[in-house]
Structure formats: C-alpha cells, structure tokens
Design an enzyme around this catalytic site. Structure first.
Site, mmCIF file in Angstrom:
data_model
loop_
_atom_site.group_PDB
_atom_site.id
_atom_site.type_symbol
_atom_site.label_atom_id
_atom_site.label_comp_id
_atom_site.label_asym_id
_atom_site.label_seq_id
_atom_site.Cartn_x
_atom_site.Cartn_y
_atom_site.Cartn_z
ATOM 1 N N ARG A 118 -21.292 42.251 -68.028
ATOM 2 C CA ARG A 118 -20.641 43.509 -68.431
ATOM 3 C C ARG A 118 -20.146 44.343 -67.252
ATOM 4 N NH1 ARG A 118 -25.068 43.246 -71.681
ATOM 5 N NH2 ARG A 118 -24.626 42.558 -73.803
ATOM 6 N N LYS A 140 -5.986 47.381 -61.532
ATOM 7 C CA LYS A 140 -5.541 46.496 -62.616
ATOM 8 C C LYS A 140 -5.979 45.077 -62.296
ATOM 9 C CE LYS A 140 -1.314 48.596 -64.427
ATOM 10 N NZ LYS A 140 0.116 48.330 -64.665
ATOM 11 N N GLU A 182 7.718 45.736 -52.048
ATOM 12 C CA GLU A 182 6.922 46.780 -52.717
ATOM 13 C C GLU A 182 6.755 48.006 -51.809
ATOM 14 O OE1 GLU A 182 6.093 46.661 -55.892
ATOM 15 O OE2 GLU A 182 5.855 44.554 -56.475
ATOM 16 N N LYS A 224 0.404 54.773 -53.698
ATOM 17 C CA LYS A 224 -0.223 54.180 -54.879
ATOM 18 C C LYS A 224 -1.526 54.904 -55.205
ATOM 19 C CE LYS A 224 -0.931 50.145 -57.583
ATOM 20 N NZ LYS A 224 -0.998 48.698 -57.757
ATOM 21 N N GLU A 234 -1.851 54.431 -66.662
ATOM 22 C CA GLU A 234 -0.422 54.250 -66.899
ATOM 23 C C GLU A 234 0.055 54.843 -68.218
ATOM 24 O OE1 GLU A 234 1.103 50.425 -65.672
ATOM 25 O OE2 GLU A 234 2.944 50.717 -66.822
ATOM 26 N N ARG A 238 2.201 56.770 -63.541
ATOM 27 C CA ARG A 238 2.030 55.424 -62.979
ATOM 28 C C ARG A 238 3.176 54.500 -63.359
ATOM 29 N NH1 ARG A 238 -3.656 51.960 -62.289
ATOM 30 N NH2 ARG A 238 -2.676 50.169 -61.305
ATOM 31 N N ASN A 242 6.842 50.954 -61.808
ATOM 32 C CA ASN A 242 7.642 49.871 -62.403
ATOM 33 C C ASN A 242 9.108 49.932 -61.985
ATOM 34 O OD1 ASN A 242 5.523 48.648 -63.747
ATOM 35 N ND2 ASN A 242 5.741 49.989 -65.525
ATOM 36 N N HIS A 245 11.167 46.878 -61.857
ATOM 37 C CA HIS A 245 10.368 45.827 -62.481
ATOM 38 C C HIS A 245 10.867 45.405 -63.852
ATOM 39 C CE1 HIS A 245 7.769 46.360 -59.099
ATOM 40 N NE2 HIS A 245 6.851 45.537 -59.559
ATOM 41 N N HIS A 249 11.007 41.501 -64.142
ATOM 42 C CA HIS A 249 10.288 40.683 -65.118
ATOM 43 C C HIS A 249 11.246 39.758 -65.863
ATOM 44 C CE1 HIS A 249 6.958 43.956 -65.102
ATOM 45 N NE2 HIS A 249 6.705 43.002 -64.213
ATOM 46 N N HIS A 262 7.601 37.219 -56.756
ATOM 47 C CA HIS A 262 7.648 38.502 -57.455
ATOM 48 C C HIS A 262 8.425 39.553 -56.649
ATOM 49 C CE1 HIS A 262 6.453 41.906 -59.867
ATOM 50 N NE2 HIS A 262 5.917 42.473 -58.814
HETATM 51 N N1 LIG Z 1 -3.242 44.124 -60.029
HETATM 52 C C1 LIG Z 1 -2.081 44.620 -59.664
HETATM 53 O O1 LIG Z 1 -1.869 45.832 -59.689
HETATM 54 C C2 LIG Z 1 -1.014 43.679 -59.218
HETATM 55 C C3 LIG Z 1 0.146 44.175 -58.618
HETATM 56 C C4 LIG Z 1 1.079 43.268 -58.166
HETATM 57 C C5 LIG Z 1 0.865 41.905 -58.312
HETATM 58 N N2 LIG Z 1 -0.273 41.456 -58.910
HETATM 59 C C6 LIG Z 1 -0.534 40.021 -59.050
HETATM 60 O O2 LIG Z 1 -0.659 39.487 -57.754
HETATM 61 C C7 LIG Z 1 -0.232 38.123 -57.760
HETATM 62 C C8 LIG Z 1 0.729 37.930 -56.642
HETATM 63 O O3 LIG Z 1 0.088 38.233 -55.427
HETATM 64 P P1 LIG Z 1 0.564 37.599 -54.056
HETATM 65 O O4 LIG Z 1 1.998 37.832 -53.861
HETATM 66 O O5 LIG Z 1 -0.386 38.089 -53.028
HETATM 67 O O6 LIG Z 1 0.442 36.036 -54.336
HETATM 68 P P2 LIG Z 1 -0.722 34.957 -54.110
HETATM 69 O O7 LIG Z 1 -2.055 35.544 -54.241
HETATM 70 O O8 LIG Z 1 -0.375 33.808 -54.972
HETATM 71 O O9 LIG Z 1 -0.512 34.553 -52.570
HETATM 72 C C9 LIG Z 1 0.710 34.013 -52.144
HETATM 73 C C10 LIG Z 1 0.490 32.801 -51.242
HETATM 74 O O10 LIG Z 1 0.034 33.214 -49.948
HETATM 75 C C11 LIG Z 1 -1.127 32.463 -49.586
HETATM 76 N N3 LIG Z 1 -1.886 33.313 -48.672
HETATM 77 C C12 LIG Z 1 -2.615 34.403 -48.982
HETATM 78 N N4 LIG Z 1 -3.048 35.001 -47.870
HETATM 79 C C13 LIG Z 1 -2.606 34.270 -46.823
HETATM 80 C C14 LIG Z 1 -2.717 34.392 -45.419
HETATM 81 N N5 LIG Z 1 -3.318 35.442 -44.852
HETATM 82 N N6 LIG Z 1 -2.163 33.441 -44.650
HETATM 83 C C15 LIG Z 1 -1.485 32.411 -45.211
HETATM 84 N N7 LIG Z 1 -1.322 32.251 -46.532
HETATM 85 C C16 LIG Z 1 -1.872 33.176 -47.332
HETATM 86 C C17 LIG Z 1 -1.765 32.151 -50.890
HETATM 87 O O11 LIG Z 1 -2.655 31.084 -50.763
HETATM 88 C C18 LIG Z 1 -0.541 31.846 -51.756
HETATM 89 O O12 LIG Z 1 -0.110 30.526 -51.533
HETATM 90 C C19 LIG Z 1 0.325 37.869 -59.136
HETATM 91 O O13 LIG Z 1 -0.633 37.207 -59.895
HETATM 92 C C20 LIG Z 1 0.563 39.256 -59.699
HETATM 93 O O14 LIG Z 1 0.480 39.289 -61.105
HETATM 94 C C21 LIG Z 1 -1.201 42.315 -59.350
HETATM 95 ZN ZN LIG Z 2 5.397 44.497 -58.415
#
Ligand SMILES: NC(=O)c1ccc[n+]([C@@H]2O[C@H](COP(=O)([O-])OP(=O)(O)OC[C@H]3O[C@@H](n4cnc5c(N)ncnc54)[C@H](O)[C@@H]3O)[C@@H](O)[C@H]2O)c1
Ligand SMILES: [Zn+2]
Length: 362
Positions: A118, A140, A182, A224, A234, A238, A242, A245, A249, A262
């Site tokens: 939990r 999130k 971003e 942020k 949101e 918040r 977007n 976005h 999307h 992304h």
């Molecule tokens: N929670 C939120 O508010 C929020 C906001 C934006 C995005 N997201 C989510 O985040 C994800 C995208 O995140 P991301 O862009 O970090 O992608 P990711 O976590 O897939 O990482 C991108 C790539 O970089 C590699 N990597 C990570 N750190 C590294 C490093 N220091 N050196 C070399 N390689 C490295 C990873 O292994 C991967 O191959 C999506 O799932 C998205 O939905 C969440």
């Molecule tokens: Zn984004």
C-alpha cells in the site's frame, strides 16, 4: 529546489559527481530499513554499483534489480515481476525503492513503490535529461496498457530526487536534445529568462558545459516544482505543462510510438501550438519563430510529419486528455506565458483556408 506539498514536500538536489553522496541523502530523507535499486542494464552497468556502494556505506542493506530497457517495460507483467522482486528483496513498509534511470524506470518503479504494501518510500535518481527536468519531479507514476500509454497509475511523490548531472555524459546526443525540448517548454510557458538563457547557450548546454546546463536544469525544475505545488493533481495550472503535447501525443500515436522520441514530438507540437497561438491572436507575431529557431539549434525536428488532416483529427480525438470533442489546448500568450483554452478539435487543426484567392493583396 524544493517541492512544497505540505507533509509530502521533498527536495530536488542537483549536483555534479554527486552519485557517491546519494546514500547519505537517501538515509536522511527516508530513514529506510532496506533499499531496492531498480534500473535497466545499460544504466545499471555504469552507475548501479556506485549507487549501491553509497547506500551500503550509509548503513542501508541494498539490492538491485533490472528490467529490460525502453517503454515496453512499463507493463502490467513487468510491474508484477517487480512487486515479486520487492518481496524477494525483503522490503518492508519502511523500505525504499530507488529508481536509477530515465523516465521509464521512474514511472514503473514509482508505481511499484506506490502500490507495494500500500505504498513504501520512493526516491528518484534520474539519469536522462528528460527525467531530470520533467519525469522525476511532480509525482506522476504510471504504466502503459496495450490500449494506450500511461493509462494506469497514480500521483505518488518521491521522498527525494537526487540528480548527478555527470551521468548525462553517457547519454546519447539525441536523448539529450529530447530532454532539452522540455526545458525549452519550461522557458516558453513560464520563464522568459530561462528562454533567453537558452537562446544564448543552448549548444553549450547540450555539450554539458556546467555554466550553461546547470542553470537551465535548475530553472526548468523550479518551474515544475512551482506548478506542481500549486496544482498537484492537474485540475488547472498543471495543464500548462501540456504545451505542445496535444499534437505531440497525436504525432507519437500516428508513428505507432516508434522511431520518434517524446521530446522530438513535443518540439514539433510546440512549434505548431505557438504558430496556432499567433493565428488565434493570443501570441505576438514572431514568438513561434523564436521557439522554432531555438529547437532547430538543438537538432530537434520542428515540422509535423505530413499525415493527412483526417489522421490528425482522429488521433486528437483519442487523446485521453480530451473532453468530448473539445481539447484543453495550451496557447502561448508570450514567451514565458501560456494559458489553457478549450478548443474544438477542428479548431486545433483547422482546414486550410479556401478563401485566399478573394483576399485583396497589396
Ligand atoms: N511521470 C512524468 O511526469 C513523466 C513526464 C515525462 C515523461 N514520462 C515518461 O518517461 C518516459 C521517457 O523517459 P526518458 O526519455 O528518460 O526515456 P527512457 O527512460 O526510456 O530512457 C531513454 C534511453 O536512455 C537510456 N539511458 C538512461 N540514462 C542513461 C545514461 N545516463 N547514459 C546512457 N543511457 C542512458 C535508457 O536506457 C534508454 O535507452 C516515458 O515512459 C514517459 O511516459 C513521465
Ligand atoms: Zn512531455
């Protein structure tokens, strides 16, 4: 930077070469009985041992687990495996899950932390630029379903976000640029000074020159943190996050979530939204061009892929953030200021004007 949410407030610590000090900070922030580090192989290989050592030196019994790389791991089955790994690692209600990696790891590990027993403590150690400035802050957490991204999740704040910008050295250039999108967004919607800073130094920031990069990361997180403190769930403010976005999307969906990052989709979406804002009379002429030029300097794409208008309208109407056929479209009001506007989908993506030939020119 602190994220102020009453008793759930936490600190985002930004440092260079600070990974070895993470353990002591986590010990102080969460006072955990045990820790489980969740990562992906490529990141774990580089930074997992150092983080583990640091936790152990702080007196916290620690184990590590990896999930396969990329978004396919944000799944029900990986989550179930992770819950079981928590049991095997002997985590109790006072233990902590530490996400070491990009946004994917943060979202998955965070949702595991939100639900295991939990809810147990959670710490983010983001290693992508996108995760540092966006995904790790704000609480999130989510997994994907075959039907769509981030459809199951929670709001669950970490106890601490620990950023070591030296981890970005191994991050591929394309991923760095995607994260930079971003940061550009943060400047565009909230912080004109940040935007101006990027206009001066975006190349240096992408080259990880500290005096260019660190202030940019800090300002984006500050934005942020402020927005999330005022509207955690949101319901209003918040939504500004977007910006770009709605179209992003759609672009991602139309690409089948393959081949496009992304941040790249967000870059295209922001230029589109800024142009649309000018057309709607919300933003002064030239704002969109400034955004476009900045993103282009980062090597980001700025034009939407040439799908037919109908494809965009269909993709927009399945955007889960829609309300009936009206979307909450984020319009730019100036560089550094944005607002929400309810727009029918047809207005987000209007049909090309056919009356041009009767307009009097010159
Ligand atoms: N929670 C939120 O508010 C929020 C906001 C934006 C995005 N997201 C989510 O985040 C994800 C995208 O995140 P991301 O862009 O970090 O992608 P990711 O976590 O897939 O990482 C991108 C790539 O970089 C590699 N990597 C990570 N750190 C590294 C490093 N220091 N050196 C070399 N390689 C490295 C990873 O292994 C991967 O191959 C999506 O799932 C998205 O939905 C969440
Ligand atoms: Zn984004």
């Amino acid at each position: 930077v602190s994220v102020d949410l009453g008793s759930r407030s936490y600190r985002v610590a930004i440092g260079r070469g600070s990974l070895a000090a993470a353990g002591a900070a986590i010990a102080q922030a969460a006072k955990p009985t045990r820790a489980l580090i969740v990562s992906v192989p490529g990141v774990d290989r580089r930074y997992g041992a150092a983080l583990m050592r640091s936790l152990k030196q702080a007196g916290i019994p620690t184990s590590r687990v990896c999930v396969p790389d990329r978004d396919r791991s944000k799944s029900v089955s990986r989550l179930a495996e992770l819950w079981q790994a928590c049991v095997r690692a002997g985590l109790d209600r006072r233990s902590v899950i530490v996400a070491l990696g990009g946004g994917m790891v943060g979202d998955l590990a965070g949702f595991a932390a939100a639900t295991f027993l939990r809810g147990i403590s959670f710490v983010q150690v983001p290693t992508t630029l996108l995760a540092m400035v966006d995904a790790s802050v704000g609480g999130k957490v989510a997994i994907n379903l075959p039907e769509g991204k981030n459809l199951v999740g929670s709001f669950y704040q970490p106890r601490l976000v620990w950023i070591d910008t030296d981890t970005l050295r191994s991050l591929p250039r394309r991923e760095r640029a995607a994260g930079m999108a971003e940061i550009v967004k943060a400047g565009a919607i909230w912080d004109a000074q940040l935007f101006a800073h990027l206009e001066e130094k975006i190349e240096a920031a992408l080259d990880l020159e500290p005096e260019a990069l660190l202030p940019a990361i800090e300002a984006a997180i500050r934005m942020k943190a402020e927005v999330v403190s005022l509207d955690e769930r949101e319901t209003g403010l918040r939504m500004l996050l977007n910006f770009g976005h709605t179209l992003a999307h759609a672009v991602e969906a139309l690409a089948g979530f393959r081949g496009i990052l992304h941040g790249e989709a967000v870059a295209m979406g922001m230029v589109y939204a800024a142009r649309r804002s000018e057309q709607l009379g919300c933003a002064p002429a030239g704002s969109a061009t400034r955004i476009e030029q900045l993103l282009a300097r980062a090597g980001l794409p700025t034009e939407l892929p040439p799908h037919p208008r109908r494809a965009y309208l269909e993709a927009l109407s399945v955007d889960k953030k829609r309300m009936a056929s009206v979307v909450q479209f984020i319009v730019l009001e100036a560089i550094g200021r944005a607002s929400v506007r309810a727009l029918p989908i047809g207005e987000v993506f209007p049909a090309p004007r056919k009356t041009r030939h009767v307009e009097v020119v010159g």
